[in-house]
Every structure is written in structure tokens, then in C-alpha cells.
Design a protein around this motif. Structure first.
Motif, short mmCIF file in Angstrom:
data_model
loop_
_atom_site.label_atom_id
_atom_site.label_comp_id
_atom_site.label_asym_id
_atom_site.label_seq_id
_atom_site.Cartn_x
_atom_site.Cartn_y
_atom_site.Cartn_z
N ARG A 118 39.33 -42.27 -33.72
CA ARG A 118 40.50 -42.72 -32.95
C ARG A 118 40.03 -43.73 -31.92
N VAL A 119 40.75 -44.85 -31.82
CA VAL A 119 40.46 -45.88 -30.82
C VAL A 119 41.42 -45.69 -29.64
N VAL A 120 40.85 -45.57 -28.45
CA VAL A 120 41.65 -45.42 -27.22
C VAL A 120 41.44 -46.68 -26.38
N ILE A 121 42.52 -47.36 -26.03
CA ILE A 121 42.42 -48.60 -25.26
C ILE A 121 43.03 -48.42 -23.88
N ASN A 127 46.12 -47.95 -17.50
CA ASN A 127 47.09 -47.47 -18.48
C ASN A 127 46.42 -47.36 -19.84
N GLN A 128 46.52 -46.19 -20.47
CA GLN A 128 45.82 -45.94 -21.71
C GLN A 128 46.78 -45.74 -22.88
N PHE A 129 46.27 -46.05 -24.06
CA PHE A 129 47.01 -45.78 -25.29
C PHE A 129 46.03 -45.32 -26.35
N ALA A 130 46.32 -44.17 -26.98
CA ALA A 130 45.46 -43.62 -28.03
C ALA A 130 46.08 -43.93 -29.38
N GLY A 131 45.34 -44.61 -30.23
CA GLY A 131 45.83 -44.93 -31.56
C GLY A 131 45.86 -43.70 -32.45
#
Length: 204
Positions: A118-121, A127-131
Motif C-alpha cells: 500500500r502506498v500512503v502519500i 494531510n494523508q491518503f492511503a491507496g
């Protein structure tokens, strides 16, 4: 005579002061009151411009590539369980540069093993977003040695070329030429084969 003026925030959450000063053609000036304004915080996480993709796959490494909707850093969680429950047993791969396009080489893997990732940006404001969870399988121990003579050479290139462009429904499809296991032998598989060309595997 212009009723509005658009001001770009110097940065999310910044506090600024503003005042309207009117001046007529004769040079007469009227200053309005000074107001305080707090711009809203940036609470919008970055996103992916398309899902992360798997590139070159070898017996011990894989390349993961993605593009984001705004400059962001990233980390990759790796696991051998579909729900990433064992991800703490693997080191996280980090990309600290905040950019739009990133490509990371994940190495020190085991040959012929299925992994989940999983790529987490995150943007500069945290502010984060987990793919979503993706998967790939590393190449077999003797990847590219299609004729099993111990060396990835021209003989193997002929075998690979014979299956290039084929899919699982074609009689010429070679499962060992489909390095990324997507059911078609294409340019991505060619790049994998090219990266292995010249490899000599120990025999016996």
C-alpha cells in the motif's frame, strides 16, 4: 467600479489584514477600515492520478510507480498477507521528496513470492491518503532463463520473442515470459527480460 477582487492565500491558515483604498481621477482618496482575515487551513489530502503501477520485476526486486494530484511524499507498506497484517515485519520504503511523479525500487525480496503493498502519500500540511492494497509476485529464481541452460542469452531472447504480444488464450503464450503475471507478454515484460539479459545462474 469593480465590486470584487480575488486574493490568493499566501499559505493555508495564514492571517492577513486588508483595506480598500478608493482613488478617483482627480486624485482624491478615501481609505476604508482595516479588516483581519484568516484563510482556511488546508485539510484536503492529496490523491493519485491513477493507481500505483508495477514496473520491472526481478527475482529480488520490483519497481512501483505513481503520480499524485499535488506534490507529496510517500511511504510504502509491504506484507505477505492480503490485509497487510504482517507489514510490521518489513521495513517501510520512504520517498521524502515532495513531487508529483515518483518511482521507487523495492529490493531485498524473495524470489517467486507474492507480496501485498500500500502506498500512503502526504502533502506538506500533513494531510494523508492511503491507496488501495495492491499485489505483485516476484520472478522465479531463474527468471529469464527460458531454455534452462543457466544463462539468460540470445537463445532465451528467441523464445521470448516468439511469445511477445500473446495472451493466455494464445497457443504461443509463455507463462515464464509474462514476468508481471498480467496475462499478456508485452513491453513491460520485455523491460524485465532486458534487465536480466546476461545473467548467469549457478547450476546444480
Amino acid at each position: 467600479t469593480v465590486p470584487e477582487f480575488v486574493v490568493t492565500a499566501p499559505s493555508p491558515g495564514a492571517t492577513v489584514f486588508w483595506q480598500v483604498v478608493a482613488r478617483d481621477p482627480g486624485g482624491l482618496v478615501q481609505e476604508g477600515p482595516v479588516f483581519e482575515l484568516a484563510f482556511a487551513e488546508d485539510e484536503t489530502p492529496p490523491g493519485f492520478a491513477g493507481s500505483p503501477t508495477i514496473g520491472s520485476i526481478t527475482p529480488i526486486s520490483v519497481t512501483i510507480t505513481w503520480q499524485t494530484t499535488e506534490a507529496a511524499n510517500a511511504r510504502i507498506r509491504l506484507a505477505t498477507e492480503p490485509d497487510l497484517s504482517d507489514s510490521t515485519t518489513f521495513s517501510e520504503y520512504e520517498e521524502t521528496d515532495r513531487v508529483l511523479f515518483q518511482s521507487v525500487l523495492v529490493d531485498s525480496l524473495d524470489a517467486g513470492l507474492t507480496y501485498y503493498y500500500r502506498v500512503v502519500i502526504a502533502d506538506e500540511f500533513g494531510n494523508q491518503f492511503a491507496g488501495s492494497i495492491g499485489t505483485f509476485t516476484t520472478a522465479e529464481p531463474n527468471a529469464g532463463d527460458l531454455n534452462d541452460d543457466g544463462t539468460v542469452d540470445f537463445g532465451d531472447a528467441l523464445i521470448f520473442a516468439a511469445s511477445f504480444g500473446s495472451t493466455t488464450s494464445d497457443p504461443e503464450f509463455g507463462v515464464r515470459s509474462d514476468f508481471n503475471g498480467d496475462g499478456v507478454v508485452n513491453f513491460t515484460d520485455f523491460l524485465n527480460f532486458a534487465s536480466l539479459f546476461g545473467t548467469v545462474y549457478p547450476q546444480g
